[in-house]
Design a protein around this motif. Structure first.
Motif, PDB file in Angstrom:
ATOM      1  N   ASN A  13       0.894  -1.164   0.000  1.00  0.00           N
ATOM      2  CA  ASN A  13       0.000   0.000   0.000  1.00  0.00           C
ATOM      3  C   ASN A  13       0.930   1.212   0.000  1.00  0.00           C
ATOM      4  N   THR A  14       1.060   1.852  -1.150  1.00  0.00           N
ATOM      5  CA  THR A  14       2.056   2.929  -1.255  1.00  0.00           C
ATOM      6  C   THR A  14       1.662   4.155  -0.433  1.00  0.00           C
ATOM      7  N   PHE A  15       0.426   4.187   0.077  1.00  0.00           N
ATOM      8  CA  PHE A  15       0.017   5.322   0.918  1.00  0.00           C
ATOM      9  C   PHE A  15       0.365   5.103   2.400  1.00  0.00           C
ATOM     10  N   SER A  16       0.807   3.909   2.727  1.00  0.00           N
ATOM     11  CA  SER A  16       1.130   3.619   4.134  1.00  0.00           C
ATOM     12  C   SER A  16       2.449   4.275   4.522  1.00  0.00           C
ATOM     13  N   GLN A 231      -5.634  -4.282  -5.861  1.00  0.00           N
ATOM     14  CA  GLN A 231      -5.887  -3.548  -4.614  1.00  0.00           C
ATOM     15  C   GLN A 231      -5.636  -2.073  -4.943  1.00  0.00           C
ATOM     16  N   PRO A 232      -6.576  -1.189  -4.535  1.00  0.00           N
ATOM     17  CA  PRO A 232      -6.570   0.170  -5.083  1.00  0.00           C
ATOM     18  C   PRO A 232      -5.568   1.145  -4.464  1.00  0.00           C
ATOM     19  N   TRP A 233      -4.919   0.755  -3.363  1.00  0.00           N
ATOM     20  CA  TRP A 233      -4.089   1.721  -2.645  1.00  0.00           C
ATOM     21  C   TRP A 233      -2.645   1.663  -3.139  1.00  0.00           C
ATOM     22  N   LEU A 234      -2.524   1.719  -4.454  1.00  0.00           N
ATOM     23  CA  LEU A 234      -1.232   1.508  -5.082  1.00  0.00           C
ATOM     24  C   LEU A 234      -1.022   2.604  -6.131  1.00  0.00           C
ATOM     25  N   GLY A 459      -8.756   6.539   7.279  1.00  0.00           N
ATOM     26  CA  GLY A 459      -7.639   5.598   7.397  1.00  0.00           C
ATOM     27  C   GLY A 459      -6.826   5.501   6.130  1.00  0.00           C
ATOM     28  N   ILE A 460      -5.887   4.552   6.155  1.00  0.00           N
ATOM     29  CA  ILE A 460      -4.934   4.376   5.055  1.00  0.00           C
ATOM     30  C   ILE A 460      -5.536   3.549   3.921  1.00  0.00           C
ATOM     31  N   ASN A 464     -13.419   5.157  -0.038  1.00  0.00           N
ATOM     32  CA  ASN A 464     -13.558   6.280  -0.962  1.00  0.00           C
ATOM     33  C   ASN A 464     -12.216   6.593  -1.634  1.00  0.00           C
ATOM     34  N   LEU A 465     -12.053   6.130  -2.867  1.00  0.00           N
ATOM     35  CA  LEU A 465     -10.758   6.242  -3.547  1.00  0.00           C
ATOM     36  C   LEU A 465     -10.499   7.650  -4.061  1.00  0.00           C
ATOM     37  N   ARG A 466     -11.572   8.398  -4.297  1.00  0.00           N
ATOM     38  CA  ARG A 466     -11.390   9.740  -4.865  1.00  0.00           C
ATOM     39  C   ARG A 466     -10.619  10.658  -3.915  1.00  0.00           C
ATOM     40  N   GLY A 467     -10.627  10.337  -2.620  1.00  0.00           N
ATOM     41  CA  GLY A 467      -9.947  11.200  -1.655  1.00  0.00           C
ATOM     42  C   GLY A 467      -8.465  10.899  -1.513  1.00  0.00           C
TER      43      GLY A 467
END
Ligand code: ZN
Length: 483
Positions: A13-16, A231-234, A459-460, A464-467
């Motif tokens: 998760n590149t946002f972590s 997985q979308p958090w990438l 959270g991480i 809501n992916l747009r945010g």
């Protein structure tokens, strides 16, 4: 034949803010792989059973699994590739290779770690057959497809088919080695990111995507089909959902199937989004149910999606809106673990809990209660998910305040399985509300729950992916841009 087997899974998760380290993989090499992993219901467990059952030598190379977290440090990925290179060289001569990867592992400076590992395998094995398994949430890349002979994804979400995915891949490899089939792959990438909340393969849009592929397989046009709901958090360059089909000899048939699946995937894109409730509404609704346990799924703090697991956002709502209901929750907080040990079992503890990692989204909450137990936090999965796989949550304490029981761990816990609670002598079925920090995979393990409510906290790994602050994904992409 001597067939190499490898297993290295991490979903980034590149946002972590938490970097993935070498020690997170719990890596074992050579013969130790057999001791740790043979007999587990994982991909590599499947590799061993099929190869050995067919009288071949399964040559163990390496095996490791790391919890989802932020990018690997450059040093960690360099150390991994140098270890992998050494194992490939030492194991020669190999007649073929089976390797299980997640497919969305990313490091600082390297978007596609898995593609690079498969490319290394190709350089070492020359034209020998390489079959790869990937998680359904892999970010499929050109490099992965070009460097392997076939790729097989999990067919289920919640993931309950790691073992059978390993078996399918190994059987496909053996058919290829016997020259019964000539593997030809085709894949399609989509300008699409979707959340996992409604990606079950048992119903809904993802089931429909797979069914399109299964019909082609039934018609004898393809050997295997895969669908990847990344997985979308990438936030990487070659980002997006994908489909893939493997045929016997025919590029045209593989292409038709992958294209057909991709069209359905695109047309169904809006159906992947489902509404979530705010904490107050979610807890009030859970409390109003006659029968428990009601699962409150806190998606945004799911460790298997890369969140640190430090959210205590539901503690106050539980106290305020479900004061008469028993509740069970897990929070990662190494400081509180230390404090609880200092107080001792049976002692009273008053401290701030949570918010120790993701300081942007989470704030500490006052805890005032008792210390009930201390354990080493080690257990093996007992359910449908990776049965037999070893887990380590680090030192773990159980705390209790009023009606709420809190499992607090040093390291992230894999919340897909209720074993996190069972391992502490707690049965979720004894509680009215159980907080599960997992997006979807928990559904196969919490079948005993009376109801599932998805709760929206910051959270991480949010729904809501747009945010999210994407900077590197290719644009335009749904749902970030008008398409
Ligand atoms: Zn997955």
């Amino acid at each position: 034949m001597r067939i190499g087997v490898g297993y290295l899974l991490q979903e980034t998760n590149t946002f972590s803010p938490v970097e993935t380290r070498w020690e997170d993989f719990g890596l074992v090499e050579g013969g130790e792989v057999i001791d740790r992993w043979r007999g587990t219901e994982t991909e590599i467990g499947g590799f061993f059973d099929v190869l050995e059952g067919a009288g071949h030598e399964a040559v163990p190379l390496f095996a490791g699994w790391a919890m989802t977290a932020g990018n690997l440090s450059s040093a960690t990925f360099e150390r991994l590739t140098s270890m992998i290179g050494e194992r490939f060289e030492e194991a020669q001569p190999l007649d073929a290779l089976l390797i299980a990867l997640h497919g969305s592992m990313s490091a600082h400076g390297v978007d596609d770690c898995d593609g690079q590992i498969i490319e290394m395998a190709r350089q070492n094995l020359g034209d020998k057959t390489i079959v790869v398994t990937l998680d359904l949430h892999a970010n499929l890349t050109t490099k992965m497809v070009h460097s392997s002979n076939a790729i097989v994804s999990y067919q289920t979400y919640p993931h309950v088919d790691m073992y059978s995915t390993g078996v399918s891949a190994a059987e496909l490899l053996l058919r290829s080695l016997k020259e019964e089939v000539r593997l030809v792959s085709c894949f399609k990438k989509l300008p699409l990111i979707v959340g996992p909340e409604n990606m079950q393969t048992t119903n809904g849009p993802m089931e429909e995507v797979f069914n399109v592929g299964y019909m082609a397989r039934k018609r004898g046009e393809v050997l295997t089909v895969s669908a990847f709901g990344v997985q979308p958090w990438l936030d990487v360059g070659e980002m997006g959902c994908a489909t893939l089909a493997v045929s016997d000899k025919s590029l045209e048939l593989a292409d038709n199937c992958a294209t057909d699946m991709a069209h359905h995937f695109w047309n169904l894109r809006e159906k992947f989004t489902i509404p979530l409730l705010r904490p107050r509404e979610a807890v009030t609704l859970a409390a109003s149910e006659d029968r428990g346990p009601v699962v409150l799924a806190e998606i945004s703090d799911a460790p298997t999606a890369g969140a640190p697991g430090d959210s205590a956002e539901l503690l106050l709502p539980l106290e305020q809106y479900a004061p008469d209901r028993t509740a069970l929750i897990w929070i990662r907080d190494p400081m509180v673990v230390m404090q609880a040990i200092a107080v001792g079992v049976g002692g009273k503890l008053r401290t701030a809990i949570g918010g120790g990692f993701d300081k942007t989204n989470h704030t500490p909450v006052l805890f005032d209660g008792a210390v009930c137990s201390v354990t080493d936090g080690q257990f093996r999965f007992t359910g449908n998910y990776n049965k037999g796989m070893l887990n380590n949550m680090g030192t773990t304490v159980v705390l209790k305040s009023k009606k709420t029981t809190i499992v607090v761990t040093e390291a992230p816990a894999n919340m897909i399985s209720p074993d996190v609670y069972f391992s502490q002598g707690l049965d979720p079925q004894d509680y009215h509300i159980v907080v599960v920090k997992s997006c979807n995979s928990f559904r196969s393990e919490y079948k005993f729950s009376s109801r599932v409510i998805l709760v929206d906290t910051p959270g991480i790994s949010p729904a809501n992916l747009r945010g999210l602050p994407y900077e590197r994904v290719p644009r335009p992409i749904y749902p970030l841009d008008p398409m």
